[in-house]
Design a protein around this motif. Structure first.
Motif, PDB file in Angstrom:
ATOM      1  N   GLN A 574       0.772  -1.253  -0.038  1.00 38.42           N
ATOM      2  CA  GLN A 574       0.061   0.059   0.092  1.00 38.42           C
ATOM      3  C   GLN A 574       1.050   1.292  -0.006  1.00 38.42           C
ATOM      4  OE1 GLN A 574      -3.159  -0.055  -0.312  1.00 38.42           O
ATOM      5  NE2 GLN A 574      -3.617  -2.238   0.296  1.00 38.42           N
ATOM      6  N   PRO A 575       0.239   2.425  -0.391  1.00 38.18           N
ATOM      7  CA  PRO A 575       1.114   3.679  -0.349  1.00 38.18           C
ATOM      8  C   PRO A 575       1.486   4.075   1.285  1.00 38.18           C
ATOM      9  CG  PRO A 575      -0.921   4.033  -1.588  1.00 38.18           C
ATOM     10  CD  PRO A 575      -0.923   2.498  -1.058  1.00 38.18           C
ATOM     11  N   PHE A 576       2.707   4.441   1.452  1.00 31.30           N
ATOM     12  CA  PHE A 576       3.103   4.847   2.637  1.00 31.30           C
ATOM     13  C   PHE A 576       4.187   5.784   2.666  1.00 31.30           C
ATOM     14  CE2 PHE A 576       6.376   1.443   1.690  1.00 31.30           C
ATOM     15  CZ  PHE A 576       7.537   1.981   2.338  1.00 31.30           C
ATOM     16  N   ALA A 577       4.573   6.400   3.767  1.00 29.33           N
ATOM     17  CA  ALA A 577       5.557   7.468   3.902  1.00 29.33           C
ATOM     18  C   ALA A 577       6.559   6.924   5.045  1.00 29.33           C
ATOM     19  CB  ALA A 577       5.139   8.749   4.114  1.00 29.33           C
ATOM     20  N   CYS A 578       7.851   7.532   4.786  1.00 32.87           N
ATOM     21  CA  CYS A 578       8.932   7.396   5.787  1.00 32.87           C
ATOM     22  C   CYS A 578       9.552   8.801   6.081  1.00 32.87           C
ATOM     23  CB  CYS A 578       9.975   6.277   5.343  1.00 32.87           C
ATOM     24  SG  CYS A 578      11.289   6.178   6.636  1.00 32.87           S
ATOM     25  N   ARG A 579       9.365   9.047   7.072  1.00 38.27           N
ATOM     26  CA  ARG A 579       9.961  10.497   7.300  1.00 38.27           C
ATOM     27  C   ARG A 579      11.033  10.483   8.379  1.00 38.27           C
ATOM     28  NH1 ARG A 579       8.275  14.501  11.279  1.00 38.27           N
ATOM     29  NH2 ARG A 579       6.193  13.337  11.705  1.00 38.27           N
ATOM     30  N   PHE A 592       5.753   6.745  -1.186  1.00 39.63           N
ATOM     31  CA  PHE A 592       5.819   5.840  -1.980  1.00 39.63           C
ATOM     32  C   PHE A 592       4.309   5.350  -2.420  1.00 39.63           C
ATOM     33  CE2 PHE A 592       9.493   4.628   0.460  1.00 39.63           C
ATOM     34  CZ  PHE A 592      10.532   4.212  -0.339  1.00 39.63           C
ATOM     35  N   ASN A 593       3.845   5.100  -3.654  1.00 42.92           N
ATOM     36  CA  ASN A 593       2.761   4.859  -4.141  1.00 42.92           C
ATOM     37  C   ASN A 593       3.061   3.896  -5.388  1.00 42.92           C
ATOM     38  OD1 ASN A 593       0.199   4.707  -5.075  1.00 42.92           O
ATOM     39  ND2 ASN A 593       0.037   6.583  -6.196  1.00 42.92           N
TER      40      ASN A 593
END
Length: 644
Positions: A574-579, A592-593
């Motif tokens: 699934q779409p996700f983010a890393c900060r 990420f998509n």
């Protein structure tokens, strides 16, 4: 002839009075040195055989006065039937191939004097290293701006055109595929093919004459000196796990007769084959270990190389049948004042028992991470879950903990010389190795590739667009992951091997990099330049912070609406983010998509700039002026926020 001691180097040692010759042959009853008087003429038989003297430790030594650099030499021993077995010096620094002559291979006495000028080791820090793997011949053989007379040589690789190319692309370190003199395997000779890659060494310390115009030793040094003058390191891909003597029934060049214990044998005396090449060098055998260490030191002291990538390095660390990170080879490297100071990269596997040891090499050794390759390919081109790529993004710390950086890091790669090129990863579903004449049975069957609709080349605009976008996705995932990025030089030119994922015997345009200018190729090359520039301007600070002050780094994982990821989120693609945030200094955010539809990501804070958007063919930095941003389907974005 005069008696000598055995504290001189194996092979030859040239002095102002003549030359010392030394080989280790404990089981031999005799050993003769031959110095052909006219090595460039078509003599029918070599002249001047000299019986060498056997020392108590099994060495054979000889001193010949008035021998000068350039003199050709070879050895032979007489068997029980008084038949000659010709041998080449395995420690030679220059090897000659003498067609239609006896012996077929001879060595040449070498004077290693060379004017290095002001050139010095660039000493690029690991967190700033950009590795680029190239084949000396293949990278320039078709380059239109290189003079035809030197294409495919050491001198071509340091031509001003190539220097400008490497500098423009931000390449800090060239990793040269094997340049030691090789011999072709018997099965390739029978098919009129050649070992193009060079992973079949005949003489470990001799630069191969096939890459030289005239003088391989001096031209190889010229290459390295010139690269150093321009701040570029040189790492050699070296093969000490086996030699060109193959298995039983294979050719005899040196060790099989000189010292059979150089190779591993089973209880029945048969050669063990942990390498897939017929024999396995036994570095538990002290003379074999001494030969390898001498060869490594020669490359560093005589050629000023900056490090080594060890082919099938697990073999070198075997203690009996098992791998031991405290094996004699590793201890010898660690204790050596020269070798302990260079970059060391391991290919952490072979085909023997327990033949996969990723992450288990000693401190001071970086390792090629094939898990990185397979997982990122599967993520973008198939259906791998987010949980699989998250550790890779941060340096695969389960195997390469940040506390050991920068001396031990993951060498990340999407493509290597063995396997598909990046263009072929997105163009072929199956390998197409028919040209290797092995009924398409060779090469790895698991490529994690995807042709995205059509097998091979196509002009279908939709498929071409998808292929270019996934190339950008994969390259961004590589360059902006923590660790040492390894690029396949051919990928920067979008080179295709026509689906051949094992082009080791293709010394032709299948392997030679295509320098033709096309719109898509030039766009991708420009995009790679931009990507590396942005990486070098931002990521090293984060790697250093995680190495030195891990408590200062805050890492958030969240879904597009800003909520923390749950177990079910991790289990899906699934779409996700890393900060990633370094206290109040810098922040990076990866979005990420992998899906087909665009997704809106909510951002934390303001002041974000987009460095990379893989949905765009033309790169640019743009400011994010809203509280979030849209990430288009099957793409990723990297945002930067400099709080300072």
């Amino acid at each position: 002839m005069e008696n000598t001691t055995t504290n001189i180097a194996l092979g030859t040692t040239l002095t102002d009075r003549g030359c010392h010759f030394r080989l280790h042959g404990p089981q031999l009853a005799n050993l003769f040195l031959v110095l052909p008087e006219h090595p460039d003429e078509h003599e029918t038989a070599p002249e001047m055989p000299r019986l060498m003297q056997k020392q108590p430790n099994g060495d054979w030594t000889c001193f010949i006065s008035n021998v000068q650099a350039g003199a050709a030499y070879a050895f032979y021993t007489l068997n029980a039937d008084n038949q000659k077995q010709w041998l080449i010096d395995p420690h030679a620094h220059h090897v000659l191939q003498r067609h239609d002559k006896i012996p077929y291979w001879t060595a040449q006495v070498t004077d290693h004097y060379f004017d290095w000028g002001q050139a010095q080791h660039p000493k690029i820090p690991s967190d700033q290293t950009i590795l680029c793997e190239v084949h000396v011949k293949g990278f320039t053989a078709l380059h239109p701006d290189i003079p035809p007379a030197i294409r495919g040589t050491y001198l071509a690789l340091c031509h001003p055109v190539m220097l400008a190319y490497f500098k423009r692309h931000g390449i800090t370190t060239l990793q040269l595929m094997p340049i030691a003199t090789k011999a072709d395997e018997t099965h390739l000779q029978a098919k009129s093919l050649t070992n193009y890659w060079g992973y079949n060494p005949l003489a470990w310390s001799a630069p191969d004459a096939r890459f030289a115009c005239k003088h391989p030793v001096d031209e190889c040094k010229t290459l390295i000196r010139t690269l150093h003058e321009h701040g570029i390191e040189v790492i050699l891909d070296v093969v000490y796990n086996h030699t060109a003597e193959e298995g039983h029934g294979g050719p005899v060049f040196h060790f099989k007769v000189l010292d059979p214990q150089t190779y591993r044998h089973n209880q029945d005396g048969q050669l063990l084959n942990y390498t897939g090449c017929g024999n396995t060098v036994n570095l538990q055998h002290p003379p074999a270990l001494a030969a390898v260490i001498q060869s490594l030191r020669s490359w560093v002291t005589h050629y000023q190389v900056d490090g080594f990538r060890f082919d099938l390095a697990l073999t070198l660390g075997r203690d009996g049948e098992l791998f031991d990170q405290h094996a004699a080879f590793f201890l010898a490297i660690q204790a050596d004042p020269v070798l302990s100071q260079v970059k060391l990269i391991a290919e952490p596997w072979d085909i023997g028992p327990q033949g996969y040891q990723l992450g288990h090499f000693p401190d001071g050794w970086h390792e090629c991470n094939d898990v990185f390759r397979d997982t990122w390919r599967s993520y973008w081109l198939h259906n791998t879950a987010s949980a699989e790529i998250a550790p890779l993004l941060l340096g695969t710390q389960s195997l390469f903990p940040a506390v050991h950086w920068p001396s031990k890091m993951s060498v990340n790669y999407i493509c290597y010389h063995d396997g598909f090129t990046l263009q072929d990863v997105v163009s072929y579903h199956q390998r197409h190795n028919q040209a290797n004449l092995e009924q398409n049975r060779d090469g790895h069957p698991d490529n994690r590739s995807n042709n995205l609709g059509i097998e091979g080349p196509t002009r279908h605009p939709g498929i071409m667009k998808k292929r270019e976008q996934h190339k950008r996705n994969l390259m961004t995932s590589l360059i902006f992951s923590f660790g040492i990025p390894h690029l396949l030089g051919a990928d920067l030119r979008a080179h295709s091997q026509l689906g051949n994922n094992n082009a080791y015997c293709q010394d032709n345009p299948v392997s030679w990099v295509n320098w033709d200018s096309h719109t898509t190729t030039d766009q991708f090359a420009h995009w790679c330049v931009w990507l590396i520039q942005q990486r070098q301007a931002t990521l090293p600070r984060f790697i250093q912070a995680l190495t030195e002050l891990p408590e200062s780094m805050i890492i958030h994982w969240h879904v597009p609406n800003g909520s923390p990821m749950t177990a079910s989120d991790w289990a899906e693609r699934q779409p996700f983010a890393c900060r990633i945030q370094i206290q109040d200094q810098d922040s990076l955010c990866y979005l990420f998509n992998p899906g087909n539809l665009p997704v809106y990501f909510q951002l934390q804070g303001s002041g974000w700039h987009c460095l990379i958007d893989t949905a765009l063919q033309a790169p640019e930095i743009r400011k994010i002026r809203q509280s979030g941003c849209l990430v288009r389907g099957q793409s990723m974005m990297i945002l930067h926020n400099n709080h300072r």
